[in-house]
Design an enzyme around this catalytic site. Structure first.
Site, PDB file in Angstrom:
ATOM      1  CG  ASP A  60      -1.533  -9.146 -31.761  1.00 56.85           C
ATOM      2  OD1 ASP A  60      -1.231  -7.991 -32.110  1.00 56.85           O
ATOM      3  OD2 ASP A  60      -1.150  -9.652 -30.686  1.00 56.85           O
ATOM      4  CG  HIS A 101      -1.063  -6.316 -29.108  1.00 57.00           C
ATOM      5  ND1 HIS A 101      -0.330  -7.485 -29.139  1.00 57.00           N
ATOM      6  CD2 HIS A 101      -0.341  -5.425 -28.363  1.00 57.00           C
ATOM      7  CE1 HIS A 101       0.788  -7.315 -28.459  1.00 57.00           C
ATOM      8  NE2 HIS A 101       0.805  -6.075 -27.967  1.00 57.00           N
ATOM      9  CB  SER A 122       2.836  -6.627 -25.620  1.00 54.71           C
ATOM     10  OG  SER A 122       3.410  -6.236 -26.849  1.00 54.71           O
ATOM     11  CG  MET A 123       8.908  -5.402 -23.933  1.00 58.44           C
ATOM     12  SD  MET A 123       9.610  -3.735 -23.825  1.00 58.44           S
ATOM     13  CE  MET A 123       8.748  -3.076 -22.393  1.00 58.44           C
ATOM     14  CG  PHE A 168       7.905  -1.013 -26.778  1.00 63.57           C
ATOM     15  CD1 PHE A 168       9.090  -0.616 -26.194  1.00 63.57           C
ATOM     16  CD2 PHE A 168       7.621  -0.582 -28.066  1.00 63.57           C
ATOM     17  CE1 PHE A 168       9.988   0.195 -26.883  1.00 63.57           C
ATOM     18  CE2 PHE A 168       8.499   0.220 -28.766  1.00 63.57           C
ATOM     19  CZ  PHE A 168       9.688   0.620 -28.170  1.00 63.57           C
TER      20      PHE A 168
END
Length: 259
Positions: free
Chosen positions: A194, A224, A93-94, A25
């Site tokens: 993270d 992250h 992530s996303m 994202f």
């Protein structure tokens, strides 16, 4: 708007085993480019698309939502399925949530899933305020470049459109409900520290998928965006070994379907 230098999509024509990589994202393919190139160098067919509204400026992202982002990776997956005998979906992530939904929706057509610091929930009180606040406030501070390694940076937006954050929240809720339909082999790698996605997200994913073949790897030196951090090489090696175990023909040229 022109794509930011380094944020371009990436494609490599390799052998009969294909991989689709999904970026995060407000990020871009740049965060996964070294991973993509590592797998391409080992003979895989690789697709790393640029999600709509990403890789240019945050104002462009405001015109998009999760349906646009998912449609792009779904399109890329269908292209790979026409070209390759076996296809794996990978994400950060996303992008991890996108990969998990592809696995849930496409079933046996997806041979395995690899996710790095996957997100599955927008946390905090702000999440509940998003439906109303997005009409009053356009953006909030960005989340890009959470990286421990000095000198390493992620190409991402410094502002997050709240309309898109609200769409992301809705998407996460949708994917959370679909997790029990994910039954493919799963490799989940997550960082010990993270600042964007809490460990609870990885724990929830592991607790809700139906996969019998699951490997969890803790990344102790990265934040992250671990694919650009100290543990990047480990991510690349672990994912390649995972794919090679499930698709012994990986890296070998051979007959392909649809081509």
């Amino acid at each position: 708007m022109p794509v930011l230098p380094g944020a371009e999509p990436y494609r490599h024509e390799g052998g009969e085993v294909g991989v689709l990589l999904c970026h995060g994202f407000t990020g871009s393919p740049q965060s996964l480019r070294p991973w993509a190139e590592y797998l391409a160098a080992r003979g895989l067919t690789v697709s790393l698309p640029l999600l709509p509204g990403h890789g240019t400026r945050w104002e462009d992202m405001r015109l998009t939502g999760w349906q646009d982002w998912y449609a792009e990776v779904d399109r890329a997956l269908r292209e790979l399925l026409e070209r390759c005998e076996r296809v794996f979906v990978l994400g950060l992530s996303m992008g991890g949530a996108l990969a998990l939904r592809l696995a849930a929706k496409h079933g046996r057509a997806v041979s395995g899933v690899v996710v790095v610091n996957p997100g599955i929930k927008v946390h905090g009180a702000a999440a509940y305020a998003l439906p109303a606040v997005r009409h009053l406030v356009a953006t909030t501070k960005g989340v890009a470049s959470d990286i421990a390694k000095e000198g390493s940076a992620e190409i991402g937006y410094d502002r997050v459109p709240l309309h898109c954050a609200h769409s992301l929240r809705n998407f996460f809720r949708l994917v959370d409900g679909e997790l029990p339909r994910v039954n493919q082999p799963l490799l989940l790698l997550h960082s010990a520290v993270d600042h964007v996605v809490p460990p609870a997200d990885s724990a929830r994913i592991l607790g809700r998928v139906s996969s019998a073949d699951v490997r969890e790897v803790l990344l102790e030196q990265s934040y992250h965006v671990a694919t650009l951090d100290y543990d990047a090489e480990r991510i690349f090696e672990e994912s390649h070994a995972f794919i090679g175990r499930l698709a012994p023909t990986v890296g070998k040229k051979g007959s392909t379907t649809g081509g």
